[in-house]
Motif scaffolding. Sequence first.
Motif, PDB file in Angstrom:
ATOM      1  N   GLY A  25       0.817  -1.200   0.000  1.00 57.16           N
ATOM      2  CA  GLY A  25       0.000   0.000   0.000  1.00 57.16           C
ATOM      3  C   GLY A  25       0.850   1.248   0.000  1.00 57.16           C
ATOM      4  O   GLY A  25       2.081   1.188  -0.053  1.00 57.16           O
ATOM      5  N   LEU A  26       0.185   2.384   0.086  1.00 59.97           N
ATOM      6  CA  LEU A  26       0.842   3.680   0.057  1.00 59.97           C
ATOM      7  C   LEU A  26       0.248   4.557   1.148  1.00 59.97           C
ATOM      8  O   LEU A  26      -0.970   4.607   1.316  1.00 59.97           O
ATOM      9  CB  LEU A  26       0.626   4.339  -1.305  1.00 59.97           C
ATOM     10  CG  LEU A  26       1.260   5.699  -1.503  1.00 59.97           C
ATOM     11  CD1 LEU A  26       2.769   5.558  -1.657  1.00 59.97           C
ATOM     12  CD2 LEU A  26       0.677   6.390  -2.722  1.00 59.97           C
ATOM     13  N   ARG A  27       1.112   5.213   1.869  1.00 59.84           N
ATOM     14  CA  ARG A  27       0.692   6.232   2.832  1.00 59.84           C
ATOM     15  C   ARG A  27       1.289   7.557   2.373  1.00 59.84           C
ATOM     16  O   ARG A  27       2.325   7.584   1.726  1.00 59.84           O
ATOM     17  CB  ARG A  27       1.198   5.908   4.233  1.00 59.84           C
ATOM     18  CG  ARG A  27       0.558   4.673   4.817  1.00 59.84           C
ATOM     19  CD  ARG A  27       0.877   4.548   6.295  1.00 59.84           C
ATOM     20  NE  ARG A  27       0.377   3.321   6.852  1.00 59.84           N
ATOM     21  CZ  ARG A  27      -0.873   3.113   7.263  1.00 59.84           C
ATOM     22  NH1 ARG A  27      -1.752   4.081   7.174  1.00 59.84           N
ATOM     23  NH2 ARG A  27      -1.243   1.959   7.771  1.00 59.84           N
ATOM     24  N   ARG A  36      -5.644  11.389   8.775  1.00 61.69           N
ATOM     25  CA  ARG A  36      -6.654  10.336   8.608  1.00 61.69           C
ATOM     26  C   ARG A  36      -6.043   8.944   8.667  1.00 61.69           C
ATOM     27  O   ARG A  36      -6.745   7.982   8.921  1.00 61.69           O
ATOM     28  CB  ARG A  36      -7.469  10.539   7.338  1.00 61.69           C
ATOM     29  CG  ARG A  36      -6.732  10.301   6.064  1.00 61.69           C
ATOM     30  CD  ARG A  36      -7.639  10.535   4.877  1.00 61.69           C
ATOM     31  NE  ARG A  36      -6.851  10.435   3.677  1.00 61.69           N
ATOM     32  CZ  ARG A  36      -7.240  10.837   2.508  1.00 61.69           C
ATOM     33  NH1 ARG A  36      -8.425  11.381   2.365  1.00 61.69           N
ATOM     34  NH2 ARG A  36      -6.469  10.702   1.469  1.00 61.69           N
ATOM     35  N   GLY A  37      -4.745   8.805   8.425  1.00 60.52           N
ATOM     36  CA  GLY A  37      -4.037   7.556   8.652  1.00 60.52           C
ATOM     37  C   GLY A  37      -4.387   6.400   7.740  1.00 60.52           C
ATOM     38  O   GLY A  37      -4.066   5.256   8.050  1.00 60.52           O
ATOM     39  N   ALA A  38      -5.006   6.643   6.640  1.00 63.41           N
ATOM     40  CA  ALA A  38      -5.422   5.551   5.754  1.00 63.41           C
ATOM     41  C   ALA A  38      -4.272   5.061   4.881  1.00 63.41           C
ATOM     42  O   ALA A  38      -3.376   5.823   4.524  1.00 63.41           O
ATOM     43  CB  ALA A  38      -6.567   6.013   4.860  1.00 63.41           C
ATOM     44  N   MET A  39      -4.321   3.787   4.548  1.00 64.42           N
ATOM     45  CA  MET A  39      -3.404   3.227   3.556  1.00 64.42           C
ATOM     46  C   MET A  39      -4.175   3.108   2.241  1.00 64.42           C
ATOM     47  O   MET A  39      -5.283   2.589   2.212  1.00 64.42           O
ATOM     48  CB  MET A  39      -2.864   1.867   3.971  1.00 64.42           C
ATOM     49  CG  MET A  39      -1.789   1.397   2.994  1.00 64.42           C
ATOM     50  SD  MET A  39      -1.095  -0.227   3.314  1.00 64.42           S
ATOM     51  CE  MET A  39      -0.547  -0.099   4.967  1.00 64.42           C
ATOM     52  N   GLN A 110       4.619   1.921   1.305  1.00 64.54           N
ATOM     53  CA  GLN A 110       5.536   2.954   0.846  1.00 64.54           C
ATOM     54  C   GLN A 110       5.019   4.267   1.424  1.00 64.54           C
ATOM     55  O   GLN A 110       3.834   4.387   1.745  1.00 64.54           O
ATOM     56  CB  GLN A 110       5.518   3.042  -0.678  1.00 64.54           C
ATOM     57  CG  GLN A 110       5.862   1.768  -1.402  1.00 64.54           C
ATOM     58  CD  GLN A 110       5.478   1.878  -2.864  1.00 64.54           C
ATOM     59  OE1 GLN A 110       4.302   1.920  -3.210  1.00 64.54           O
ATOM     60  NE2 GLN A 110       6.470   1.920  -3.730  1.00 64.54           N
ATOM     61  N   VAL A 111       5.883   5.267   1.515  1.00 62.34           N
ATOM     62  CA  VAL A 111       5.445   6.588   1.967  1.00 62.34           C
ATOM     63  C   VAL A 111       5.694   7.582   0.848  1.00 62.34           C
ATOM     64  O   VAL A 111       6.803   7.693   0.332  1.00 62.34           O
ATOM     65  CB  VAL A 111       6.174   7.035   3.247  1.00 62.34           C
ATOM     66  CG1 VAL A 111       5.751   8.442   3.639  1.00 62.34           C
ATOM     67  CG2 VAL A 111       5.886   6.064   4.384  1.00 62.34           C
ATOM     68  N   PHE A 112       4.620   8.297   0.478  1.00 64.49           N
ATOM     69  CA  PHE A 112       4.708   9.351  -0.519  1.00 64.49           C
ATOM     70  C   PHE A 112       4.923  10.662   0.219  1.00 64.49           C
ATOM     71  O   PHE A 112       4.203  10.973   1.170  1.00 64.49           O
ATOM     72  CB  PHE A 112       3.421   9.394  -1.342  1.00 64.49           C
ATOM     73  CG  PHE A 112       3.386  10.526  -2.318  1.00 64.49           C
ATOM     74  CD1 PHE A 112       4.146  10.479  -3.475  1.00 64.49           C
ATOM     75  CD2 PHE A 112       2.606  11.640  -2.078  1.00 64.49           C
ATOM     76  CE1 PHE A 112       4.129  11.533  -4.378  1.00 64.49           C
ATOM     77  CE2 PHE A 112       2.584  12.699  -2.977  1.00 64.49           C
ATOM     78  CZ  PHE A 112       3.338  12.634  -4.121  1.00 64.49           C
TER      79      PHE A 112
END
Length: 118
Positions: A25-27, A36-39, A110-112
Motif C-alpha cells: 500500500g501507500l501512505r 486520517r491515517g489511511a493506507m 511505501q510513503v509518498f
Amino acid sequence: MTEYHGSCHCGAVRFSFEHPPIENGLRCNCSFCSRRGAMMTSEVIAPDKFRLDAQKGALGLYQFGQKTAKHYFCKTCGIYPFHETSRKIGHFRVNLGCVEGIDPCALEAQVFDGKHLL
C-alpha cells in the motif's frame, strides 16, 4: 487484473475497481493524509477501471490547498473510501481499509512525500 469491491462503513458508498493484485500500500505524509491515517492503493486506478455506486446524496467532497485532489467521504458514517489524485487528475486511489478481503495492517507500505510538494 483483479476485480475488487469495497464500501464505506455503513454501505451507503460502494465501489469496485480493477487493479493488479494488491500486495502493498501507500501512505502519504501530507497534513490531511497523516491525520486520517489511511493506507491507499499503491498504484492509481484509471477512471475506466473504477465504478462508483453511492446512494443519492451520500458522497461528500473535501478539498484543500490548490484544490486539485478530490477527497471523498460518506456523509452518513464519515469514512474516506477513495480520492481523485492531484498528480494524475481523474485517476483514483482507494482506501485499502474499505476493500473487501484486504487487511491493510498486514501490508508493507511505501510513503509518498506529499508534505513537501508545492
